[in-house]
Scaffold this motif. Structure first.
Motif, mmCIF file in Angstrom:
data_model
loop_
_atom_site.group_PDB
_atom_site.id
_atom_site.type_symbol
_atom_site.label_atom_id
_atom_site.label_comp_id
_atom_site.label_asym_id
_atom_site.label_seq_id
_atom_site.Cartn_x
_atom_site.Cartn_y
_atom_site.Cartn_z
ATOM 1 N N GLU A 24 -22.190 -7.702 7.950
ATOM 2 C CA GLU A 24 -21.504 -6.470 7.561
ATOM 3 C C GLU A 24 -20.549 -6.732 6.389
ATOM 4 N N VAL A 25 -19.812 -7.830 6.449
ATOM 5 C CA VAL A 25 -18.887 -8.181 5.362
ATOM 6 C C VAL A 25 -19.676 -8.508 4.101
ATOM 7 N N ARG A 26 -20.769 -9.246 4.236
ATOM 8 C CA ARG A 26 -21.611 -9.584 3.077
ATOM 9 C C ARG A 26 -22.170 -8.316 2.432
ATOM 10 N N ALA A 27 -22.590 -7.362 3.244
ATOM 11 C CA ALA A 27 -23.124 -6.095 2.717
ATOM 12 C C ALA A 27 -22.072 -5.341 1.913
ATOM 13 N N ARG A 28 -20.828 -5.374 2.376
ATOM 14 C CA ARG A 28 -19.746 -4.701 1.626
ATOM 15 C C ARG A 28 -19.547 -5.367 0.268
ATOM 16 N N PHE A 29 -19.572 -6.693 0.246
ATOM 17 C CA PHE A 29 -19.422 -7.392 -1.026
ATOM 18 C C PHE A 29 -20.627 -7.165 -1.933
ATOM 19 N N ASP A 30 -21.799 -7.005 -1.355
ATOM 20 C CA ASP A 30 -23.009 -6.781 -2.161
ATOM 21 C C ASP A 30 -22.996 -5.417 -2.856
ATOM 22 N N LYS A 31 -22.454 -4.396 -2.192
ATOM 23 C CA LYS A 31 -22.506 -3.059 -2.784
ATOM 24 C C LYS A 31 -21.225 -2.655 -3.518
ATOM 25 N N MET A 32 -20.190 -3.492 -3.495
ATOM 26 C CA MET A 32 -18.926 -3.150 -4.137
ATOM 27 C C MET A 32 -18.994 -3.327 -5.652
ATOM 28 N N THR A 33 -18.118 -2.609 -6.343
ATOM 29 C CA THR A 33 -17.948 -2.833 -7.782
ATOM 30 C C THR A 33 -16.762 -3.760 -8.017
ATOM 31 N N ALA A 34 -15.799 -3.734 -7.096
ATOM 32 C CA ALA A 34 -14.648 -4.628 -7.165
ATOM 33 C C ALA A 34 -14.027 -4.732 -5.770
ATOM 34 N N ALA A 35 -13.309 -5.838 -5.561
ATOM 35 C CA ALA A 35 -12.595 -6.039 -4.302
ATOM 36 C C ALA A 35 -11.220 -6.612 -4.617
ATOM 37 N N VAL A 36 -10.255 -6.258 -3.780
ATOM 38 C CA VAL A 36 -8.904 -6.778 -3.921
ATOM 39 C C VAL A 36 -8.523 -7.425 -2.587
ATOM 40 N N PHE A 37 -8.061 -8.677 -2.655
ATOM 41 C CA PHE A 37 -7.626 -9.415 -1.476
ATOM 42 C C PHE A 37 -6.109 -9.274 -1.367
ATOM 43 N N LEU A 38 -5.639 -8.849 -0.194
ATOM 44 C CA LEU A 38 -4.226 -8.536 -0.003
ATOM 45 C C LEU A 38 -3.612 -9.333 1.132
ATOM 46 N N ASP A 39 -2.315 -9.606 1.005
ATOM 47 C CA ASP A 39 -1.524 -10.202 2.073
ATOM 48 C C ASP A 39 -0.541 -9.120 2.512
ATOM 49 N N TYR A 40 -0.652 -8.687 3.735
ATOM 50 C CA TYR A 40 0.148 -7.579 4.250
ATOM 51 C C TYR A 40 1.263 -8.055 5.172
ATOM 52 N N LYS A 41 1.563 -9.344 5.154
ATOM 53 C CA LYS A 41 2.574 -9.922 6.048
ATOM 54 C C LYS A 41 3.931 -9.248 5.816
ATOM 55 N N GLY A 42 4.589 -8.874 6.918
ATOM 56 C CA GLY A 42 5.906 -8.261 6.842
ATOM 57 C C GLY A 42 5.893 -6.748 6.771
ATOM 58 N N MET A 43 4.712 -6.156 6.647
ATOM 59 C CA MET A 43 4.628 -4.695 6.575
ATOM 60 C C MET A 43 4.630 -4.109 7.985
ATOM 61 N N THR A 44 5.231 -2.928 8.118
ATOM 62 C CA THR A 44 5.247 -2.259 9.410
ATOM 63 C C THR A 44 3.923 -1.515 9.610
ATOM 64 N N VAL A 45 3.674 -1.139 10.832
ATOM 65 C CA VAL A 45 2.460 -0.384 11.158
ATOM 66 C C VAL A 45 2.442 0.930 10.384
ATOM 67 N N GLU A 46 3.600 1.550 10.240
ATOM 68 C CA GLU A 46 3.703 2.818 9.518
ATOM 69 C C GLU A 46 3.261 2.647 8.060
ATOM 70 N N HIS A 47 3.705 1.577 7.421
ATOM 71 C CA HIS A 47 3.350 1.341 6.023
ATOM 72 C C HIS A 47 1.871 1.003 5.868
ATOM 73 N N VAL A 48 1.340 0.224 6.790
ATOM 74 C CA VAL A 48 -0.089 -0.104 6.739
ATOM 75 C C VAL A 48 -0.919 1.154 6.943
ATOM 76 N N THR A 49 -0.463 2.039 7.819
ATOM 77 C CA THR A 49 -1.171 3.299 8.065
ATOM 78 C C THR A 49 -1.158 4.162 6.807
ATOM 79 N N ARG A 50 -0.018 4.226 6.111
ATOM 80 C CA ARG A 50 0.047 4.977 4.851
ATOM 81 C C ARG A 50 -0.857 4.358 3.789
#
Length: 190
Positions: A24-50
């Motif tokens: 499933e992850v490979r399929a997403r990379f195969d059909k994407m035009t670009a991907a961004v890798f993020l570090d979300y450490k320290g974010m609250t659930v509210e911010h991640v939801t937004r």
């Protein structure tokens, strides 16, 4: 003997589930035009939801993925060795399927929302098989024009010669009208 076979039977579904997740992850990379890798450490659930809501609105798919799964999914890719330093710690991946800069634009806008947005860190980006660093994602990928903007520029470029042509065709008639108006003013002045 029955314990050993029971353990083997329990492991097989786990392996199958893991293989399905890798596919499933490979399929997403195969059909994407670009991907961004993020570090979300320290974010609250509210911010991640937004953040997730902003991604959905922009047509970007976001998922928190285990680093080992991403490594397995991309092990045959030419750029996989360049991601080893990126795939450390907490990793979320935002895949853009339509516009390459969509995910980067959402992240850049989110990071400007103040101290809570600054907790979101850009690890790297992936576009056309090239790994780019977080600064390039924010400064270059996020500033790429979108499809609608490119279409508008193309349309303006295509229309400009036609508008000039129509203006040239109208010029003699317009000049004739100016001449008649000048003659009329001259006749009234006599």
């Amino acid at each position: 003997m029955s314990e050993a076979s029971g353990t083997t039977t329990a492991v097989k579904p786990q392996i199958a589930a893991k293989n399905a997740e890798i596919a499933e992850v490979r399929a997403r990379f195969d059909k994407m035009t670009a991907a961004v890798f993020l570090d979300y450490k320290g974010m609250t659930v509210e911010h991640v939801t937004r953040l997730r809501a902003a991604f959905r609105k922009a047509g970007v798919e976001y998922k928190v993925v285990k680093n080992t799964l991403v490594k397995q999914a991309l092990k045959d890719a030419a750029f996989s060795d360049k991601l080893d330093s990126v795939l450390v710690g907490m990793t979320g991946v935002a895949w853009s399927y339509e516009e390459p800069g969509a995910a980067a634009k959402v992240v850049k806008a989110f990071r400007k929302e103040g101290p809570d947005g600054e907790k979101l860190k850009i690890k790297a980006g992936l576009i056309e098989g090239s790994v780019i660093d977080g600064t390039a994602v924010e400064n270059e990928l996020a500033t790429m024009p979108g499809k609608d903007e490119l279409r508008a520029k193309l349309l303006a470029t295509l229309q400009a010669p036609l508008q000039q042509f129509v203006a040239l065709l109208n010029a003699p008639a317009q000049n004739f009208v100016y001449l008649l108006a000048a003659k009329e003013r001259e006749a009234e002045g006599k």
